[in-house]
Scaffold this motif. Structure first.
Motif, PDB file in Angstrom:
ATOM      1  N   MET A   1      -2.944 -11.086 -14.349  1.00  0.00           N
ATOM      2  CA  MET A   1      -2.827 -10.453 -13.647  1.00  0.00           C
ATOM      3  C   MET A   1      -3.740 -10.974 -12.294  1.00  0.00           C
ATOM      4  O   MET A   1      -4.822 -10.361 -12.449  1.00  0.00           O
ATOM      5  CB  MET A   1      -2.609  -9.393 -13.330  1.00  0.00           C
ATOM      6  N   LEU A   2      -3.063 -11.527 -11.325  1.00  0.00           N
ATOM      7  CA  LEU A   2      -4.114 -11.538  -9.553  1.00  0.00           C
ATOM      8  C   LEU A   2      -3.652 -10.600  -8.819  1.00  0.00           C
ATOM      9  O   LEU A   2      -3.532 -11.350  -7.291  1.00  0.00           O
ATOM     10  CB  LEU A   2      -3.275 -13.455  -9.675  1.00  0.00           C
ATOM     11  N   ARG A   3      -3.635  -9.108  -9.228  1.00  0.00           N
ATOM     12  CA  ARG A   3      -3.239  -8.495  -7.793  1.00  0.00           C
ATOM     13  C   ARG A   3      -4.347  -8.720  -6.415  1.00  0.00           C
ATOM     14  O   ARG A   3      -3.705  -8.381  -6.002  1.00  0.00           O
ATOM     15  CB  ARG A   3      -3.654  -7.501  -8.465  1.00  0.00           C
ATOM     16  N   ASP A   4      -5.651  -8.926  -6.678  1.00  0.00           N
ATOM     17  CA  ASP A   4      -6.606  -8.645  -5.446  1.00  0.00           C
ATOM     18  C   ASP A   4      -6.306  -9.917  -4.656  1.00  0.00           C
ATOM     19  O   ASP A   4      -6.535 -10.061  -3.694  1.00  0.00           O
ATOM     20  CB  ASP A   4      -8.102  -9.032  -6.889  1.00  0.00           C
ATOM     21  N   GLN A   5      -5.495 -11.312  -5.597  1.00  0.00           N
ATOM     22  CA  GLN A   5      -5.328 -12.393  -4.413  1.00  0.00           C
ATOM     23  C   GLN A   5      -3.953 -11.607  -3.745  1.00  0.00           C
ATOM     24  O   GLN A   5      -3.239 -12.958  -2.518  1.00  0.00           O
ATOM     25  CB  GLN A   5      -4.825 -13.334  -5.332  1.00  0.00           C
ATOM     26  N   PHE A   6      -3.130 -10.988  -3.837  1.00  0.00           N
ATOM     27  CA  PHE A   6      -1.932 -10.551  -2.709  1.00  0.00           C
ATOM     28  C   PHE A   6      -2.161  -8.889  -1.811  1.00  0.00           C
ATOM     29  O   PHE A   6      -3.555  -8.220  -2.099  1.00  0.00           O
ATOM     30  CB  PHE A   6      -1.108 -10.336  -3.566  1.00  0.00           C
ATOM     31  N   HIS A   7      -2.048  -9.078  -1.036  1.00  0.00           N
ATOM     32  CA  HIS A   7      -2.060  -7.652  -0.135  1.00  0.00           C
ATOM     33  C   HIS A   7      -1.227  -7.222  -0.446  1.00  0.00           C
ATOM     34  O   HIS A   7       0.119  -7.478  -0.625  1.00  0.00           O
ATOM     35  CB  HIS A   7      -1.521  -8.531   1.415  1.00  0.00           C
ATOM     36  N   LEU A   8      -1.334  -5.796  -1.078  1.00  0.00           N
ATOM     37  CA  LEU A   8      -0.552  -4.971  -1.420  1.00  0.00           C
ATOM     38  C   LEU A   8      -0.353  -3.819  -0.049  1.00  0.00           C
ATOM     39  O   LEU A   8      -0.886  -2.861   0.829  1.00  0.00           O
ATOM     40  CB  LEU A   8      -1.369  -4.371  -2.480  1.00  0.00           C
ATOM     41  N   PRO A   9       0.892  -3.638   0.266  1.00  0.00           N
ATOM     42  CA  PRO A   9       1.903  -2.640   1.397  1.00  0.00           C
ATOM     43  C   PRO A   9       1.036  -1.278   0.849  1.00  0.00           C
ATOM     44  O   PRO A   9       1.402  -0.517  -0.190  1.00  0.00           O
ATOM     45  CB  PRO A   9       3.194  -2.522   0.948  1.00  0.00           C
ATOM     46  N   ALA A  10       0.645  -0.419   1.396  1.00  0.00           N
ATOM     47  CA  ALA A  10       0.498   1.017   1.380  1.00  0.00           C
ATOM     48  C   ALA A  10       0.854   1.678   1.999  1.00  0.00           C
ATOM     49  O   ALA A  10       1.934   1.744   3.178  1.00  0.00           O
ATOM     50  CB  ALA A  10      -0.520   1.146   1.999  1.00  0.00           C
ATOM     51  N   GLY A  11       1.359   2.814   1.909  1.00  0.00           N
ATOM     52  CA  GLY A  11       1.713   4.471   2.188  1.00  0.00           C
ATOM     53  C   GLY A  11       0.526   5.180   2.843  1.00  0.00           C
ATOM     54  O   GLY A  11      -0.133   5.057   3.668  1.00  0.00           O
ATOM     55  N   PRO A  12       1.301   6.090   3.547  1.00  0.00           N
ATOM     56  CA  PRO A  12       1.199   7.113   4.411  1.00  0.00           C
ATOM     57  C   PRO A  12      -0.326   7.559   4.155  1.00  0.00           C
ATOM     58  O   PRO A  12      -0.895   8.029   5.045  1.00  0.00           O
ATOM     59  CB  PRO A  12       2.046   8.020   4.304  1.00  0.00           C
ATOM     60  N   ASP A  13      -0.243   7.893   2.737  1.00  0.00           N
ATOM     61  CA  ASP A  13      -1.589   7.862   2.523  1.00  0.00           C
ATOM     62  C   ASP A  13      -2.596   7.083   2.184  1.00  0.00           C
ATOM     63  O   ASP A  13      -4.089   7.490   2.025  1.00  0.00           O
ATOM     64  CB  ASP A  13      -1.715   9.219   1.059  1.00  0.00           C
ATOM     65  N   GLY A  14      -2.711   5.651   2.532  1.00  0.00           N
ATOM     66  CA  GLY A  14      -3.688   4.610   2.105  1.00  0.00           C
ATOM     67  C   GLY A  14      -3.443   3.779   0.637  1.00  0.00           C
ATOM     68  O   GLY A  14      -4.283   2.778   0.739  1.00  0.00           O
ATOM     69  N   ASN A  15      -2.832   4.629  -0.008  1.00  0.00           N
ATOM     70  CA  ASN A  15      -2.795   3.744  -1.145  1.00  0.00           C
ATOM     71  C   ASN A  15      -2.401   2.862  -1.082  1.00  0.00           C
ATOM     72  O   ASN A  15      -0.446   3.140  -0.969  1.00  0.00           O
ATOM     73  CB  ASN A  15      -2.354   4.919  -2.301  1.00  0.00           C
ATOM     74  N   PRO A  16      -2.053   1.834  -2.221  1.00  0.00           N
ATOM     75  CA  PRO A  16      -1.223   0.843  -2.206  1.00  0.00           C
ATOM     76  C   PRO A  16       0.489   1.792  -3.030  1.00  0.00           C
ATOM     77  O   PRO A  16       0.303   2.132  -4.222  1.00  0.00           O
ATOM     78  CB  PRO A  16      -1.411  -0.241  -3.578  1.00  0.00           C
ATOM     79  N   LEU A  17       1.410   0.989  -2.520  1.00  0.00           N
ATOM     80  CA  LEU A  17       3.097   1.810  -2.791  1.00  0.00           C
ATOM     81  C   LEU A  17       2.888   0.831  -4.364  1.00  0.00           C
ATOM     82  O   LEU A  17       2.539  -0.018  -3.826  1.00  0.00           O
ATOM     83  CB  LEU A  17       3.770   1.140  -1.753  1.00  0.00           C
ATOM     84  N   ILE A  18       4.054   0.804  -5.367  1.00  0.00           N
ATOM     85  CA  ILE A  18       3.930   0.632  -6.290  1.00  0.00           C
ATOM     86  C   ILE A  18       6.007  -0.148  -5.443  1.00  0.00           C
ATOM     87  O   ILE A  18       6.828   0.201  -5.345  1.00  0.00           O
ATOM     88  CB  ILE A  18       5.068   1.851  -7.678  1.00  0.00           C
ATOM     89  N   TYR A  19       5.136  -2.218  -5.570  1.00  0.00           N
ATOM     90  CA  TYR A  19       6.353  -2.862  -5.251  1.00  0.00           C
ATOM     91  C   TYR A  19       6.808  -3.474  -5.746  1.00  0.00           C
ATOM     92  O   TYR A  19       6.829  -4.605  -7.057  1.00  0.00           O
ATOM     93  CB  TYR A  19       5.432  -3.634  -4.011  1.00  0.00           C
ATOM     94  N   PHE A  20       8.422  -3.118  -6.551  1.00  0.00           N
ATOM     95  CA  PHE A  20       8.939  -3.792  -7.426  1.00  0.00           C
ATOM     96  C   PHE A  20       9.882  -4.096  -6.667  1.00  0.00           C
ATOM     97  O   PHE A  20      11.173  -4.308  -7.222  1.00  0.00           O
ATOM     98  CB  PHE A  20       9.700  -2.885  -8.149  1.00  0.00           C
ATOM     99  N   CYS A  21       9.546  -4.965  -5.408  1.00  0.00           N
ATOM    100  CA  CYS A  21      10.525  -6.068  -5.168  1.00  0.00           C
ATOM    101  C   CYS A  21      10.408  -7.097  -4.746  1.00  0.00           C
ATOM    102  O   CYS A  21      11.116  -7.440  -4.046  1.00  0.00           O
ATOM    103  CB  CYS A  21      10.995  -5.188  -3.669  1.00  0.00           C
ATOM    104  N   GLY A  22       9.507  -7.757  -5.597  1.00  0.00           N
ATOM    105  CA  GLY A  22       9.649  -9.566  -5.235  1.00  0.00           C
ATOM    106  C   GLY A  22      10.808  -9.848  -5.884  1.00  0.00           C
ATOM    107  O   GLY A  22      10.808 -11.342  -5.294  1.00  0.00           O
TER     108      GLY A  22
END
Length: 407
Positions: A1-22
């Motif tokens: 997994m290369l998660r750190d190679q992508f920009h992850l959308p964040a929610g209002p609390d600043g934490n990454p959203l669970i993005y299951f829309c690829g």
């Protein structure tokens, strides 16, 4: 997994959203901005001379910089693929060349419920040839009460149409159910009855292993903004088997970027196509549109290739399937067999809820929701697509609580 190679959308609390829309839009590779800035700098500093000067020889052969990476992903030779135009544009362009109804051989077969753009294109092509879809379009449906199409049913339908069949146009992964079809068997069946075979790989490219050259399909199209992370509205991709690379008998809607590069700028009226898939380009290569894709393709090699990603995808979807199967009142449309699904699990919900997608996003889960009438009650479908390049098992395990809190 290369998660750190992508920009992850964040929610209002600043934490990454669970993005299951690829399966609708892949995330932005971190390298995309630098690649785009490189092309902007070349434009800024060189102007028109950016076409033949700068990194890698300039923009004139920009599409060639993507060919090897795309070829590895779809199982092709580099000359058999090109990133150009857009998916439905490419489908039309290739059907001009490969759907040639004549005499009895005038019918098209495809799956019922194919993505609407395919349905629009097929019906438009039939009308262009003066053919009525009622008589010339055969759609293969699942058995009553089923959501998946039995592969035997597909092969039987192709054989039944026989010498009346001009084109088999089939999806790699069904967008609605996530079903991964046996493309090699479908291609072979189409060729046995003398038909041309084309594949829509919009939900398959970058998702599942493909061997287009070996399978011997005639052509294929896909979009590069889903699992290939090329950015919103990124140019599409197309494949044309090498046996069609130099066929003057094939008609095509030609454009000057498909003219062979060696004398393209001689500005002659005669069209001489570039060798291979590149000959189906139409307009000037969209450099700024392709830059993010060029930045993202190396990540597939860094992850060990599509075979390694497929193994991880199976792990993610199996865990997701098991989690969802425990939630009451959810009807899973996707197969329990990991070999028959892509990186997607679809669930049917009775009763249409147009606000559900936004409610889930507010809760921290980004998914795709589509209204449908699967059981006649006007319900909807959640399509959850964990992408193996950047999604994790921890995210999968967090999904049930978010769903139960929102449904």
């Amino acid at each position: 997994m290369l998660r750190d190679q992508f920009h992850l959308p964040a929610g209002p609390d600043g934490n990454p959203l669970i993005y299951f829309c690829g399966n609708s839009l892949g995330l932005q590779p971190r390298a995309a901005e630098a690649q785009l800035q490189e092309e902007l700098a070349s434009w800024r500093e060189r102007g028109v001379e950016g076409w033949w000067g700068g990194p890698d020889g300039g923009w004139l052969g920009y599409h060639r910089r993507l060919q090897e990476g795309l070829a590895r992903i779809v199982g092709a030779q580099p000359e058999e693929v090109v990133a150009a135009n857009a998916l439905t544009v490419n489908l039309h362009l290739l059907m001009v060349s490969f759907f040639r109804p004549a005499g009895r051989r005038s019918k098209i077969i495809m799956e019922s419920g194919a993505f609407p753009s395919d349905q629009h294109a097929v019906r438009a092509q039939l009308a262009f040839h003066g053919l009525d879809p009622v008589d010339h379009l055969i759609e293969v449906r699942p058995e009553p009460g089923e959501s998946m199409i039995d592969p035997v049913r597909i092969i039987t339908a192709i054989e039944a149409v026989g010498d009346e069949l001009a084109l088999v146009l089939w999806s790699g992964v069904q967008y609605y159910t996530g079903q991964f079809f046996p493309l090699e068997e479908i291609t072979a069946a189409g060729h046995r009855v003398g038909a041309t075979v084309g594949l829509d790989l919009a939900h398959a490219a970058g998702n599942v292993p493909l061997s287009l050259h070996e399978w011997d399909c005639d052509f294929a199209v896909w979009c590069n903004y889903k699992y290939l992370n090329g950015g919103p509205g990124a140019p599409g991709g197309l494949f044309v088997h090498e046996r069609h690379a130099q066929r003057p008998d094939l008609p095509r809607f030609a454009g000057w970027w498909g003219h062979r590069q060696s004398d393209r700028f001689a500005m002659k009226a005669e069209f001489i196509p570039e060798y291979g898939a590149a000959g189906w380009q139409v307009s000037t290569v969209p450099v700024l549109g392709l830059a993010p894709l060029l930045a993202g393709l190396p990540l597939f090699d860094a992850a060990g290739g599509i075979a390694a990603l497929r193994q991880r995808s199976k792990e993610l979807t199996q865990a997701l399937y098991d989690e969802l199967a425990q939630i009451p009142d959810l009807q899973l449309l996707t197969s329990a067999d990991p070999e028959q699904r892509g990186a997607q699990v679809s669930v049917y919900l009775p009763g249409h809820r147009p606000d559900l997608e936004h409610q889930l996003s507010a809760a921290g889960l980004v998914v795709d929701y589509r209204q449908d009438n699967y059981d006649g009650s006007g319900g909807g479908v959640l399509r959850l697509a964990p992408a193996p390049l950047y999604n994790s098992l921890d995210e999968v395990r967090a999904v049930p609580e978010l769903l139960l809190r929102t449904l």
